[in-house]
Structures are given as structure tokens and as C-alpha cells.
Design an enzyme around this catalytic site. Structure first.
Site, mmCIF file in Angstrom:
data_model
loop_
_atom_site.group_PDB
_atom_site.id
_atom_site.type_symbol
_atom_site.label_atom_id
_atom_site.label_comp_id
_atom_site.label_asym_id
_atom_site.label_seq_id
_atom_site.Cartn_x
_atom_site.Cartn_y
_atom_site.Cartn_z
ATOM 1 N N SER A 241 0.786 -1.169 -0.282
ATOM 2 C CA SER A 241 -0.093 0.118 -0.025
ATOM 3 C C SER A 241 1.027 1.257 0.124
ATOM 4 C CB SER A 241 -0.853 -0.066 1.294
ATOM 5 O OG SER A 241 -0.432 -0.231 2.512
ATOM 6 N N HIS A 271 -1.829 -9.060 2.036
ATOM 7 C CA HIS A 271 -1.511 -7.786 2.700
ATOM 8 C C HIS A 271 -2.922 -7.411 3.588
ATOM 9 C CE1 HIS A 271 0.130 -3.976 3.255
ATOM 10 N NE2 HIS A 271 -0.395 -3.037 2.179
ATOM 11 N N HIS A 318 5.588 -12.564 7.527
ATOM 12 C CA HIS A 318 5.897 -11.346 7.047
ATOM 13 C C HIS A 318 6.958 -11.419 6.233
ATOM 14 C CE1 HIS A 318 6.345 -7.048 7.280
ATOM 15 N NE2 HIS A 318 5.125 -6.838 7.623
ATOM 16 N N ARG A 327 2.642 -4.792 16.822
ATOM 17 C CA ARG A 327 1.402 -4.261 16.553
ATOM 18 C C ARG A 327 0.257 -5.537 16.958
ATOM 19 N NH1 ARG A 327 1.625 -2.993 10.128
ATOM 20 N NH2 ARG A 327 2.523 -5.184 10.382
ATOM 21 N N ASP A 373 -2.497 -8.360 11.520
ATOM 22 C CA ASP A 373 -3.927 -8.878 11.074
ATOM 23 C C ASP A 373 -4.284 -9.963 11.782
ATOM 24 O OD1 ASP A 373 -3.919 -6.916 8.830
ATOM 25 O OD2 ASP A 373 -2.699 -8.239 7.904
HETATM 26 N N1 CMX Z 1 0.724 -19.817 5.937
HETATM 27 C C1 CMX Z 1 1.401 -20.635 4.895
HETATM 28 N N2 CMX Z 1 2.512 -20.616 4.038
HETATM 29 C C2 CMX Z 1 3.028 -19.442 4.348
HETATM 30 C C3 CMX Z 1 2.853 -18.397 5.398
HETATM 31 C C4 CMX Z 1 1.704 -18.663 6.086
HETATM 32 N N3 CMX Z 1 1.278 -17.638 7.238
HETATM 33 N N4 CMX Z 1 3.869 -17.693 5.066
HETATM 34 C C5 CMX Z 1 4.634 -17.742 4.244
HETATM 35 N N5 CMX Z 1 4.110 -19.074 3.830
HETATM 36 C C6 CMX Z 1 4.872 -19.791 2.592
HETATM 37 C C7 CMX Z 1 4.896 -18.962 1.204
HETATM 38 O O1 CMX Z 1 3.558 -18.859 0.684
HETATM 39 C C8 CMX Z 1 6.078 -19.367 0.531
HETATM 40 O O2 CMX Z 1 5.690 -20.643 0.052
HETATM 41 P P1 CMX Z 1 6.101 -21.173 -1.236
HETATM 42 O O3 CMX Z 1 7.632 -21.250 -1.369
HETATM 43 O O4 CMX Z 1 5.527 -22.425 -1.643
HETATM 44 O O5 CMX Z 1 5.750 -20.038 -2.201
HETATM 45 C C9 CMX Z 1 7.082 -19.841 1.789
HETATM 46 O O6 CMX Z 1 6.249 -19.889 2.978
HETATM 47 C C10 CMX Z 1 8.245 -18.729 1.959
HETATM 48 O O7 CMX Z 1 7.409 -17.351 2.401
HETATM 49 P P2 CMX Z 1 8.145 -16.232 2.880
HETATM 50 O O8 CMX Z 1 9.545 -15.985 2.419
HETATM 51 O O9 CMX Z 1 8.209 -16.827 4.458
HETATM 52 O O10 CMX Z 1 7.010 -15.188 3.063
HETATM 53 P P3 CMX Z 1 6.845 -14.129 1.868
HETATM 54 O O11 CMX Z 1 7.952 -13.024 2.175
HETATM 55 O O12 CMX Z 1 7.070 -14.597 0.508
HETATM 56 O O13 CMX Z 1 5.317 -13.725 2.132
HETATM 57 C C11 CMX Z 1 3.423 -13.119 3.300
HETATM 58 C C12 CMX Z 1 4.838 -12.700 3.226
HETATM 59 C C13 CMX Z 1 2.761 -12.190 4.593
HETATM 60 C C14 CMX Z 1 2.487 -12.569 2.127
HETATM 61 C C15 CMX Z 1 3.075 -14.497 3.929
HETATM 62 O O14 CMX Z 1 3.928 -14.774 4.896
HETATM 63 C C16 CMX Z 1 1.807 -14.767 3.963
HETATM 64 O O15 CMX Z 1 1.083 -14.990 3.003
HETATM 65 N N6 CMX Z 1 1.067 -14.724 4.982
HETATM 66 C C17 CMX Z 1 -0.160 -14.932 5.223
HETATM 67 C C18 CMX Z 1 -1.238 -13.857 4.949
HETATM 68 C C19 CMX Z 1 -0.935 -12.689 5.792
HETATM 69 O O16 CMX Z 1 -1.064 -12.802 6.999
HETATM 70 N N7 CMX Z 1 -0.457 -11.508 5.184
HETATM 71 C C20 CMX Z 1 -0.712 -10.234 6.031
HETATM 72 C C21 CMX Z 1 0.675 -9.460 6.074
HETATM 73 C C22 CMX Z 1 0.569 -8.316 6.960
HETATM 74 C C23 CMX Z 1 0.115 -7.223 6.470
HETATM 75 O O17 CMX Z 1 0.799 -6.575 5.182
HETATM 76 O O18 CMX Z 1 -1.215 -6.681 6.495
#
Ligand code: CMX
Length: 441
Positions: A241, A271, A318, A327, A373
Site C-alpha cells: 500500500s 496484505h 511477514h 502491533r 492482522d
Molecule cells: N501460511 C502458509 N504458508 C506461508 C505463510 C503462512 N502464513 N507465510 C509464508 N508461507 C509460505 C509462502 O507462501 C512461501 O511458500 P512457497 O515457497 O510455496 O511459495 C514460503 O512460505 C516462503 O514465504 P516467506 O518468504 O516466508 O514469505 P513471503 O515474504 O513470501 O510472504 C506473506 C509474506 C505475509 C505474504 C506470507 O507470510 C503470507 O502469505 N502470510 C499470510 C497472509 C498474511 O497474514 N498477510 C498479512 C501480512 C501483513 C499485512 O500486510 O497486513
């Protein structure tokens, strides 16, 4: 000129002079290297942006102009008898880089009150959407409809000196922030409360008024909104964002266009939309198990099923943080103080004890800890705000404070249009085969 604008101008002039000298002396210094994996994998860890309002440390979490969340809770002005900070104060801090006095915050509250009038056509435009539209779609539509009011767009059309851009961006920022609570509350009441709208109360603060217009009058809900609006406001510059608002603004799109673009990014489930996904996921778990308070064993099994079906566990992980999000902790403290026996809040805490070891055991997730979140929805449900599709709108209202303060700085510092270099896989292969360079134009 009103005094916050005057102070901003003075700060911006000083910062510009300092920056010019800093770049003259150090502009060619290298601050990192980029690997091929980083280029393909979301530019993680590449430093490529300036965002003055806050800085994220992977271990410690966010600091706003150097202040942690507990420090903000202690030092920012509050309403008389209140315990949570007024988000007006955080905006002042992010914009000017110094702690505001009570008077400064009072002044900002009254400026935003005076600027809060939303033109009727904005509501008419929202009304053109079907009731089934997502609240974020309605919210963004309202912001876009309000673009007719942009001082910057009007001034640019007439012709302005680039040295004066900041002034119109500043005016738009103040107007837009002032009006967002009314748009958000309108969306909420239209979609969920039979369109029975509640007029603003001219005596309330910015977050208090949002709570009031949504129809929640408990003092502790007002406090929750003040805390919520403070902690969601900014998370340095690279998140979707903030980065989107900054990027779109770099084309000299006005703050309405830039912020609406940022909000479209916030509406993605990885996000800001994760706050609705968390509660949806917990509600589904409770329904499936037939209990309000699942045991840790039941939670563990449900998490395993979520992962086995190829979904993410919402609220966990994250891109930058590597510890429990402060937070999350601030909201947990709020829950302990105001609703320690709530089964939903207790479930959030039980999930906190259950999920990290499971995610850790997968070996690939860089951060197994909860983000902002994971907690927010449970607090809102406790007050009867159960319509979880609305939660990201609240996140968006708060996020305006950080990204628009940043946009004022972008134009005050005269930052250019953003345009990183991209490459093709064919060019990468050629480069690996020694057939040429992939960088440079
Ligand atoms: N549940 C399951 N799998 C997850 C995970 C979770 N909560 N968090 C990361 N992973 C997975 C990724 O999808 C990725 O999988 P692949 O290698 O198969 O593609 C792997 O673990 C490595 O990911 P990462 O490097 O640890 O995390 P990223 O930096 O790529 O992604 C984020 C960060 C937040 C998008 C991810 O942790 C996620 O999808 N979390 C759940 C959604 C969420 O809570 N988002 C809110 C974030 C805060 C905000 O912006 O408001």
C-alpha cells in the site's frame, strides 16, 4: 498559511538543503548488491526507496520517526482520561519528525473537523454500486469520486511551478484524511445498517468520530479505534500500500489517485485483507468443530488441514519481520485489559501458541510469528463489529496517515518519477551464457 503547513515548509527547506549536500558528498556510495533471486522473488531485501515516516527492523518491529509503539502509547497526547494515543499526534510526528504538544494535536483535530465535508456526489457514486460489492470496492470508489476536489490536479491543469507542488499535495492530504472517516462510516452503514447514516459529532477527535459515525458509542471502542488508527498507520515504504501510493504519486498523480491505488493493494489477501481472512478462518474453524473455544490440539489439526489444502495461515508470516509483530502485542495487551475472558480473543491467543511451531517445522517459512492482522478482528467482534469484510477499510483509513505524510515528503523533496529497470528471462539466459549484459539501457 496555517502553522502546521508553515512548520512543514521550514522542515522541508532544511531537509532539501541537507539532502543536496549529502548526495553531493556521498551520492556514488554503494549500499548493497542485488542477486538474481532477489530480482525474481519480490525484490526482498533490495534497498531502493526513501520513506521518511517510519523504519522497520526485522527483529524489533516498526519505529515511527524513531519511536516504538509502546513509546507512542506513552508519549503521544491522549483525550482527557484516555489511555491510547490520538492518531492525529502520530500524523504530526510522521509529517514533522517531532513529538506534538497537546495543542498541536488539538489544532490538527479541529483542522480535520473543518475539512471533513464530503461532497454529495461521492455518496451518490458509492450508491451506484450494488450492496453486494465488497466494502473496499465501495471505499476506493468513494475516494476516486472525491478526486474531483483535488487542489493539486486543478492547480497543475492551470500550470504551477514544480517548487510549489508540495503545497497542493499538502492541502489534498489534509482534505483527504479529514474526509476518510465519513466515507468509511458511510460504507459501513450503507452495507450493514440499512443505510441509516449517523451525522459526525463536531466535538469528537478523528478516530472517535469514526467510531461514532459507525454507530459504536462505548468509550473503550473509541479507545480501540485510536489505538487501531495509530498502529496501522505506517510500516515503512516498501509494503504494497505504501509503495503503490508512492509509485503512483511519482507520476504526479494527485493524492486521491495515488491513495486509491494504494488501497487497491491493501485489498489483497496477502496484505491488508488478511485481517478479514483471519476472522473468516477462525469462524469456519469454530463452525466445523462445533465449539467457541477449540482446544490447542483441535487448532493444530485445523492448521495442518489449512496447509495441506495449499492455503496460507492468515495473520502469520511477514516479508520483513522475523519476530512477533509489536502491533500484535499492542492489541493483545488491549484484549487482556478490556476482554480477557472473550472466547474468540482467547482463541487468537491459543492460535498464537499453536501456529508458530507448526510453521517453523515446515522449514521454508521465514517468519512463523503473527502479524498485525492476526489479532485485530477478534477485538472488533467483541464490540459487535462482526462484519469482517469491512475490516480492511479500517486498516485503509489508518494507512492514509503514513502514506500521505510520505507523499507530502516525496513532493517536498522533489523525488523523481519512479522507474526501476526490468529484465527478461531471455536476457538473463544470454547473460549467463556470456552473450552480453542484462543491465543498463
Ligand atoms: N501460511 C502458509 N504458508 C506461508 C505463510 C503462512 N502464513 N507465510 C509464508 N508461507 C509460505 C509462502 O507462501 C512461501 O511458500 P512457497 O515457497 O510455496 O511459495 C514460503 O512460505 C516462503 O514465504 P516467506 O518468504 O516466508 O514469505 P513471503 O515474504 O513470501 O510472504 C506473506 C509474506 C505475509 C505474504 C506470507 O507470510 C503470507 O502469505 N502470510 C499470510 C497472509 C498474511 O497474514 N498477510 C498479512 C501480512 C501483513 C499485512 O500486510 O497486513
Amino acid at each position: 498559511m496555517e502553522f502546521i503547513k508553515e512548520r512543514f515548509k521550514a522542515k522541508a527547506d532544511a531537509a532539501n538543503a541537507e539532502l543536496k549536500e549529502l548526495l553531493k558528498q556521498n551520492g556514488s556510495k554503494k549500499i548493497g548488491e542485488v542477486t538474481l533471486s532477489q530480482v525474481y522473488q519480490g525484490m526482498r531485501g533490495i534497498t531502493g526507496l526513501v520513506s521518511e515516516t517510519s523504519l522497520l527492523d526485522a527483529q524489533e518491529g516498526i519505529r515511527f520517526r524513531g519511536y516504538s509503539i509502546p513509546e507512542l502509547q506513552q508519549q503521544l497526547p491522549k483525550v482527557p482520561g484516555g489511555t491510547e494515543p490520538l492518531p492525529e499526534g502520530l500524523f504530526y510526528l510522521m509529517l514533522l519528525g517531532e513529538m506534538p504538544s497537546e495543542d498541536d494535536v488539538h489544532h490538527l483535530t479541529s483542522i480535520w473537523q473543518r475539512r471533513s465535508h464530503v461532497p454529495v456526489h461521492v455518496f451518490d457514486t458509492i450508491d451506484a454500486l450494488p450492496l453486494g460489492a465488497h466494502p473496499m470496492t465501495m471505499f476506493v470508489t468513494g475516494i476516486m469520486a472525491m478526486q474531483t476536489e483535488s487542489n493539486f490536479a486543478k492547480a497543475y491543469a492551470k500550470g504551477i511551478n514544480k517548487k510549489d507542488y508540495w503545497e497542493y499535495i499538502f492541502e489534498d492530504t489534509m482534505d483527504l484524511i479529514a474526509r476518510l472517516p465519513q466515507i468509511a462510516a458511510y460504507v459501513y452503514r450503507r452495507k450493514y445498517k440499512n443505510n441509516e447514516q449517523i451525522q459526525p459529532n463536531g466535538l469528537l477527535d478523528w478516530a472517535g468520530n469514526l467510531a461514532h459515525m459507525m454507530g459504536f458509542e462505548q468509550d473503550s471502542f473509541f479507545e480501540l479505534m485510536r489505538l487501531y488508527m495509530t498502529i496501522h498507520a505506517d510500516h515503512e515504504g516498501g509494503n504494497v500500500s505504501a509503495h503503490t501510493t508512492h509509485l503512483v504519486g511519482s507520476a504526479l498523480s494527485d493524492p486521491y489517485l495515488s491513495f486509491a491505488a494504494g488501497m487497491n493493494g491493501l485489498a489483497g489477501p496477502l496484505h491488508g485483507l488478511a485481517n478479514q481472512e483471519v476472522i473468516k478462518w477462525i469462524f469456519e474453524m469454530r463452525e466445523k468443530l462445533g465449539t467457541e473455544l477449540p482446544t490447542k490440539e483441535q487448532i493444530s489439526e485445523y492448521v495442518q488441514n489449512t496447509l495441506a489444502s495449499g492455503k496460507v495461515v492468515p495473520g502469520y508470516g511477514h516479508a520483513v519481520l522475523r519476530k512477533t509483530d509489536p502491533r500484535f502485542t499492542a492489541q493483545m495487551e488491549f484484549g487482556k485489559k478490556h476482554m480477557p475472558d472473550d472466547p474468540l480473543v482467547q482463541t487468537v491467543w491459543n492460535i498464537y501458541e499453536t501456529v508458530p511451531p507448526i510453521l517453523q517445522s515446515l522449514g521454508k517459512i521465514k517468519n512463523p510469528w503473527p502479524n498485525v492482522d492476526a489479532h485485530s478482528g477478534a477485538l472488533l467482534v467483541n464490540y459487535g463489529l462482526v462484519e469482517y469484510e469491512f475490516y480492511t477499510v479500517l486498516f485503509g483509513v489508518s494507512r492514509s496517515l503514513g502514506v500521505l505524510a510520505s507523499l507530502c515528503w516525496d513532493r517536498a523533496l522533489g523525488l523523481p518519477i519512479e522507474r526501476p529497470k526490468s529484465i527478461t528471462t531471455a536476457s538473463v539466459k544470454d547473460w549467463l551464457d556470456g552473450k552480453g549484459e542484462i543491465w543498463g539501457e
